[in-house]
Design a protein around this motif. Sequence first.
Motif, PDB file in Angstrom:
ATOM      1  N   ILE A  27      46.314  49.718  37.640  1.00 54.11           N
ATOM      2  CA  ILE A  27      45.719  49.540  38.969  1.00 54.11           C
ATOM      3  C   ILE A  27      44.225  49.850  38.925  1.00 54.11           C
ATOM      4  CG2 ILE A  27      45.654  50.440  41.322  1.00 54.11           C
ATOM      5  CD1 ILE A  27      48.684  50.860  41.109  1.00 54.11           C
ATOM      6  N   THR A  30      42.414  47.079  37.173  1.00 54.90           N
ATOM      7  CA  THR A  30      42.345  45.900  38.051  1.00 54.90           C
ATOM      8  C   THR A  30      41.264  46.076  39.116  1.00 54.90           C
ATOM      9  OG1 THR A  30      44.708  45.444  37.726  1.00 54.90           O
ATOM     10  CG2 THR A  30      43.640  44.445  39.653  1.00 54.90           C
ATOM     11  N   ILE A  31      41.232  47.272  39.740  1.00 55.60           N
ATOM     12  CA  ILE A  31      40.222  47.541  40.770  1.00 55.60           C
ATOM     13  C   ILE A  31      38.825  47.487  40.166  1.00 55.60           C
ATOM     14  CG2 ILE A  31      39.291  49.303  42.321  1.00 55.60           C
ATOM     15  CD1 ILE A  31      42.163  50.248  42.777  1.00 55.60           C
ATOM     16  N   THR A  34      37.862  43.974  39.329  1.00 54.24           N
ATOM     17  CA  THR A  34      37.582  43.232  40.561  1.00 54.24           C
ATOM     18  C   THR A  34      36.198  43.579  41.100  1.00 54.24           C
ATOM     19  OG1 THR A  34      39.932  43.176  41.130  1.00 54.24           O
ATOM     20  CG2 THR A  34      38.369  42.758  42.907  1.00 54.24           C
ATOM     21  N   LEU A  35      35.883  44.874  41.086  1.00 61.01           N
ATOM     22  CA  LEU A  35      34.568  45.305  41.569  1.00 61.01           C
ATOM     23  C   LEU A  35      33.446  44.716  40.717  1.00 61.01           C
ATOM     24  CD1 LEU A  35      35.241  49.061  42.419  1.00 61.01           C
ATOM     25  CD2 LEU A  35      34.879  47.177  44.022  1.00 61.01           C
TER      26      LEU A  35
END
Length: 240
Positions: A27, A30-31, A34-35
Amino acid sequence: MPSTSANYISHTSLKTGFLTSALRLGILITIFSTLIGVGRYLDNIKDKWYVFDPVHLHQLSQATIAANPANDTAGIIQYIVANLTQTYPSTEVRLNLDVNEWMFNNAGGAMGAMYIIHASITEYLIIFGTPLGTEGHSGLHLADDYFNVLVGEQWAFAPGALEKERYPPGSVNLMARGVKKQYKMHEGCFALEYARGWIPTMAPFGAMDALTSTLDFPTFFRTARITAREMLGNILIGKI
C-alpha cells in the motif's frame, strides 16, 4: 515438548503477520508511486498556470528605470505596480496593491525587506532589497528565479567560477531551477524578483532563519498570513 496445535497457531500467526506487513508495504509503495506520478504530471503541465512573462517583466524593469533616472525607488515601485494593474485584469490574477505592506525577510543568511505583489501556487512577484546591503545563499529551489535589478548592483558567484557575476540596474540574474549561488546586494539595491515553479516548496528556505536564528516570530506569522491571503485570493479566481 510443544503440542502440534501450538506449533500450528504459531506458524499461522507468523504467516498472518508477514502477509499484513507485506500488504502494508504494498500500500505504501502504491501511494508513493501514485504521488510521484501525479507530481510528474503536474510538473509537466504547470506552465499553463503561468500568467507573468519573464521577458515582459524584464522590459518593464528597464522601462521603469528609464522613467525614473534619479533612482527614486518609491517612484520605481509605483510605476511597476501601475503598469501591472493595467496589464493584468483582476479577473485573471490577484495583485497586492498596498505598496506600504513591507516586511523583513531573512533567508540563507541574507536580510532585506520585501513587498509581495503577487503570490500563488506557481508564481510569486516581489520587490526585495535593502538600503544597507546584504549577502547570503540563494537557496536550492524547484522554481526558476528572475532577479531584475532596479537600483544598485548585485554580485553573484557559483562554485568553480573565479570571477564574480555583476548585475547592474536593468539586468536580470536568472537562477534556473536547481541552481544555487552566493549573492551580494550592495547598499541601496532593490530588485523585482519573479519566481515560477512550485512556490510552496520555497517556504522552508524563507522560514528557517526566523525559526532557528532571528526568532522574529511576529514577522514570520505576518509573512505567512499575507502569503496565504494572496494565494487563497488567487485560487478563488482560478489562478493556481
